[in-house]
Motif scaffolding. Structure first.
Motif, PDB file in Angstrom:
ATOM      1  N   LEU A   1       0.558  17.742  10.638  1.00 21.10           N
ATOM      2  CA  LEU A   1      -0.830  17.986  10.220  1.00 21.10           C
ATOM      3  C   LEU A   1      -0.975  19.359   9.580  1.00 21.10           C
ATOM      4  O   LEU A   1      -1.653  19.503   8.551  1.00 21.10           O
ATOM      5  CB  LEU A   1      -1.778  17.856  11.407  1.00 21.10           C
ATOM      6  N   ASP A   2      -0.351  20.373  10.164  1.00 17.79           N
ATOM      7  CA  ASP A   2      -0.415  21.725   9.596  1.00 17.79           C
ATOM      8  C   ASP A   2       0.181  21.763   8.190  1.00 17.79           C
ATOM      9  O   ASP A   2      -0.376  22.397   7.280  1.00 17.79           O
ATOM     10  CB  ASP A   2       0.316  22.726  10.499  1.00 17.79           C
ATOM     11  N   ALA A   3       1.308  21.092   7.996  1.00 19.74           N
ATOM     12  CA  ALA A   3       1.951  21.055   6.677  1.00 19.74           C
ATOM     13  C   ALA A   3       1.059  20.345   5.663  1.00 19.74           C
ATOM     14  O   ALA A   3       0.955  20.771   4.503  1.00 19.74           O
ATOM     15  CB  ALA A   3       3.314  20.390   6.767  1.00 19.74           C
ATOM     16  N   TRP A   4       0.419  19.254   6.092  1.00 16.80           N
ATOM     17  CA  TRP A   4      -0.495  18.561   5.191  1.00 16.80           C
ATOM     18  C   TRP A   4      -1.669  19.450   4.800  1.00 16.80           C
ATOM     19  O   TRP A   4      -2.066  19.491   3.644  1.00 16.80           O
ATOM     20  CB  TRP A   4      -1.021  17.287   5.847  1.00 16.80           C
ATOM     21  N   ARG A   5      -2.234  20.160   5.770  1.00 18.33           N
ATOM     22  CA  ARG A   5      -3.361  21.053   5.459  1.00 18.33           C
ATOM     23  C   ARG A   5      -2.945  22.072   4.408  1.00 18.33           C
ATOM     24  O   ARG A   5      -3.690  22.325   3.451  1.00 18.33           O
ATOM     25  CB  ARG A   5      -3.839  21.760   6.725  1.00 18.33           C
ATOM     26  N   GLU A   6      -1.783  22.666   4.593  1.00 21.18           N
ATOM     27  CA  GLU A   6      -1.292  23.663   3.638  1.00 21.18           C
ATOM     28  C   GLU A   6      -1.089  23.063   2.252  1.00 21.18           C
ATOM     29  O   GLU A   6      -1.247  23.751   1.247  1.00 21.18           O
ATOM     30  CB  GLU A   6       0.021  24.261   4.127  1.00 21.18           C
ATOM     31  N   ALA A   7      -0.748  21.783   2.184  1.00 19.90           N
ATOM     32  CA  ALA A   7      -0.488  21.109   0.910  1.00 19.90           C
ATOM     33  C   ALA A   7      -1.746  20.498   0.296  1.00 19.90           C
ATOM     34  O   ALA A   7      -1.685  19.920  -0.785  1.00 19.90           O
ATOM     35  CB  ALA A   7       0.565  20.020   1.106  1.00 19.90           C
ATOM     36  N   GLY A   8      -2.894  20.602   0.983  1.00 15.49           N
ATOM     37  CA  GLY A   8      -4.132  20.051   0.456  1.00 15.49           C
ATOM     38  C   GLY A   8      -4.328  18.569   0.730  1.00 15.49           C
ATOM     39  O   GLY A   8      -5.209  17.934   0.145  1.00 15.49           O
ATOM     40  N   VAL A   9      -3.527  18.003   1.615  1.00 17.57           N
ATOM     41  CA  VAL A   9      -3.700  16.601   2.002  1.00 17.57           C
ATOM     42  C   VAL A   9      -4.904  16.526   2.936  1.00 17.57           C
ATOM     43  O   VAL A   9      -5.007  17.291   3.891  1.00 17.57           O
ATOM     44  CB  VAL A   9      -2.416  16.067   2.688  1.00 17.57           C
ATOM     45  N   THR A  10      -5.831  15.608   2.651  1.00 15.05           N
ATOM     46  CA  THR A  10      -7.059  15.506   3.451  1.00 15.05           C
ATOM     47  C   THR A  10      -7.139  14.233   4.283  1.00 15.05           C
ATOM     48  O   THR A  10      -8.007  14.115   5.139  1.00 15.05           O
ATOM     49  CB  THR A  10      -8.302  15.598   2.554  1.00 15.05           C
ATOM     50  N   VAL A  11      -6.254  13.267   4.013  1.00 15.13           N
ATOM     51  CA  VAL A  11      -6.239  12.006   4.751  1.00 15.13           C
ATOM     52  C   VAL A  11      -4.793  11.666   5.078  1.00 15.13           C
ATOM     53  O   VAL A  11      -3.912  11.783   4.220  1.00 15.13           O
ATOM     54  CB  VAL A  11      -6.872  10.860   3.927  1.00 15.13           C
ATOM     55  N   GLY A  12      -4.570  11.234   6.300  1.00 17.12           N
ATOM     56  CA  GLY A  12      -3.251  10.756   6.697  1.00 17.12           C
ATOM     57  C   GLY A  12      -3.305   9.282   7.032  1.00 17.12           C
ATOM     58  O   GLY A  12      -4.326   8.796   7.529  1.00 17.12           O
ATOM     59  N   VAL A  13      -2.219   8.566   6.727  1.00 18.72           N
ATOM     60  CA  VAL A  13      -2.079   7.173   7.114  1.00 18.72           C
ATOM     61  C   VAL A  13      -0.726   6.990   7.788  1.00 18.72           C
ATOM     62  O   VAL A  13       0.206   7.777   7.571  1.00 18.72           O
ATOM     63  CB  VAL A  13      -2.223   6.189   5.923  1.00 18.72           C
ATOM     64  N   LEU A  14      -0.634   5.959   8.596  1.00 22.50           N
ATOM     65  CA  LEU A  14       0.626   5.588   9.223  1.00 22.50           C
ATOM     66  C   LEU A  14       0.547   4.126   9.584  1.00 22.50           C
ATOM     67  O   LEU A  14      -0.525   3.535   9.586  1.00 22.50           O
ATOM     68  CB  LEU A  14       0.929   6.441  10.458  1.00 22.50           C
ATOM     69  N   GLU A  15       1.706   3.535   9.868  1.00 24.24           N
ATOM     70  CA  GLU A  15       1.749   2.172  10.367  1.00 24.24           C
ATOM     71  C   GLU A  15       2.327   2.186  11.762  1.00 24.24           C
ATOM     72  O   GLU A  15       3.260   2.938  12.049  1.00 24.24           O
ATOM     73  CB  GLU A  15       2.625   1.279   9.477  1.00 24.24           C
ATOM     74  N   VAL A  16       1.772   1.319  12.622  1.00 17.76           N
ATOM     75  CA  VAL A  16       2.275   1.206  13.989  1.00 17.76           C
ATOM     76  C   VAL A  16       2.442  -0.278  14.305  1.00 17.76           C
ATOM     77  O   VAL A  16       1.603  -1.110  13.932  1.00 17.76           O
ATOM     78  CB  VAL A  16       1.342   1.925  14.995  1.00 17.76           C
ATOM     79  N   TRP A  17       3.557  -0.587  14.941  1.00 14.59           N
ATOM     80  CA  TRP A  17       3.857  -1.974  15.311  1.00 14.59           C
ATOM     81  C   TRP A  17       2.866  -2.424  16.376  1.00 14.59           C
ATOM     82  O   TRP A  17       2.621  -1.704  17.359  1.00 14.59           O
ATOM     83  CB  TRP A  17       5.296  -2.049  15.813  1.00 14.59           C
ATOM     84  N   SER A  18       2.305  -3.608  16.215  1.00 14.85           N
ATOM     85  CA  SER A  18       1.255  -4.081  17.117  1.00 14.85           C
ATOM     86  C   SER A  18       1.713  -4.216  18.572  1.00 14.85           C
ATOM     87  O   SER A  18       0.889  -4.124  19.482  1.00 14.85           O
ATOM     88  CB  SER A  18       0.680  -5.421  16.626  1.00 14.85           C
ATOM     89  N   ASN A  19       2.996  -4.406  18.827  1.00 13.88           N
ATOM     90  CA  ASN A  19       3.490  -4.507  20.203  1.00 13.88           C
ATOM     91  C   ASN A  19       3.878  -3.158  20.801  1.00 13.88           C
ATOM     92  O   ASN A  19       4.237  -3.098  21.971  1.00 13.88           O
ATOM     93  CB  ASN A  19       4.695  -5.450  20.280  1.00 13.88           C
ATOM     94  N   ASN A  20       3.822  -2.086  20.032  1.00 12.26           N
ATOM     95  CA  ASN A  20       4.204  -0.776  20.545  1.00 12.26           C
ATOM     96  C   ASN A  20       2.962  -0.068  21.095  1.00 12.26           C
ATOM     97  O   ASN A  20       2.358   0.781  20.437  1.00 12.26           O
ATOM     98  CB  ASN A  20       4.886   0.055  19.460  1.00 12.26           C
ATOM     99  N   GLU A  21       2.607  -0.433  22.313  1.00 10.69           N
ATOM    100  CA  GLU A  21       1.410   0.125  22.933  1.00 10.69           C
ATOM    101  C   GLU A  21       1.534   1.624  23.181  1.00 10.69           C
ATOM    102  O   GLU A  21       0.540   2.348  23.095  1.00 10.69           O
ATOM    103  CB  GLU A  21       1.103  -0.618  24.228  1.00 10.69           C
ATOM    104  N   ARG A  22       2.729   2.095  23.470  1.00 14.92           N
ATOM    105  CA  ARG A  22       2.956   3.530  23.692  1.00 14.92           C
ATOM    106  C   ARG A  22       2.571   4.313  22.432  1.00 14.92           C
ATOM    107  O   ARG A  22       1.835   5.303  22.494  1.00 14.92           O
ATOM    108  CB  ARG A  22       4.408   3.789  24.062  1.00 14.92           C
ATOM    109  N   ALA A  23       3.061   3.864  21.287  1.00 14.77           N
ATOM    110  CA  ALA A  23       2.760   4.556  20.031  1.00 14.77           C
ATOM    111  C   ALA A  23       1.277   4.461  19.695  1.00 14.77           C
ATOM    112  O   ALA A  23       0.661   5.450  19.279  1.00 14.77           O
ATOM    113  CB  ALA A  23       3.604   3.987  18.897  1.00 14.77           C
ATOM    114  N   GLN A  24       0.688   3.280  19.875  1.00 18.76           N
ATOM    115  CA  GLN A  24      -0.733   3.128  19.582  1.00 18.76           C
ATOM    116  C   GLN A  24      -1.573   4.090  20.418  1.00 18.76           C
ATOM    117  O   GLN A  24      -2.491   4.739  19.912  1.00 18.76           O
ATOM    118  CB  GLN A  24      -1.171   1.690  19.827  1.00 18.76           C
ATOM    119  N   SER A  25      -1.254   4.197  21.684  1.00 20.89           N
ATOM    120  CA  SER A  25      -1.979   5.097  22.572  1.00 20.89           C
ATOM    121  C   SER A  25      -1.796   6.556  22.139  1.00 20.89           C
ATOM    122  O   SER A  25      -2.763   7.338  22.115  1.00 20.89           O
ATOM    123  CB  SER A  25      -1.485   4.903  24.011  1.00 20.89           C
TER     124      SER A  25
END
Length: 165
Positions: free
Chosen positions: A111-135
């Motif tokens: 997030l810090d690197a994105w802020r420095e680069a002017g990125v204002t929105v982040g996206v990612l994909e998470v596997w629907s069965n990976n509850e640990r990652a979703q949480s």
């Protein structure tokens, strides 16, 4: 425990691939055929060591006492959502270091690197069965944006979005 988060060097790529593979195999265990996991592991090793430099990506490593125990990979959005949108492709931590704050430290660095680069929105994909990652991602402000794509079996990969402020 002293964790150092830093940009990867060329000598870190193989270790980052192994962190990705062991974490991935842990959350896919029982859901994905072992032979398929082995095939994908070989592809990941080749990607990190031979192909990663061909793409506009930043590889971050979490290191403890000289040992890479976590990694994160960021870059432009796969769906070409605009130059102000960054994609978090991976955050992986070796399972023997889960719940030690390493994923959170990697996340904060991205997030810090994105802020420095002017990125204002982040996206990612998470596997629907990976509850640990979703949480994990939900606890850090990521929310589903309604987009998904087919995953393993009858699962999906859900896209999450977050404003970077």
């Amino acid at each position: 425990m002293n964790v150092e988060i830093r940009l990867a060097t060329p000598t870190d790529k193989a270790a980052a691939a192994e962190v990705h593979i062991v974490a991935r195999n842990t959350y896919y265990e029982g859901h994905v055929d072992v032979a398929a996991l082995d095939r994908r592991a070989a592809q990941l090793r080749a990607f990190y060591t031979e192909k990663l430099d061909r793409f506009d990506r930043r590889l971050w490593c979490a290191e403890i006492d000289g040992d890479v125990v976590g990694m994160a990979l960021t870059g432009p959005s796969m769906d070409n959502l605009g130059p102000w949108v960054g994609q978090l492709y991976q955050i992986h931590v070796r399972p023997d270091h889960w719940r030690e704050g390493i994923g959170t430290a990697l996340h904060r660095t991205c997030l810090d690197a994105w802020r420095e680069a002017g990125v204002t929105v982040g996206v990612l994909e998470v596997w629907s069965n990976n509850e640990r990652a979703q949480s994990f991602y939900e606890s850090h402000g990521w929310r589903p944006d309604g987009h998904s794509r087919p995953g393993k079996g009858e699962t999906t990969y859900r896209r999450l979005r977050r404003t970077i402020v």
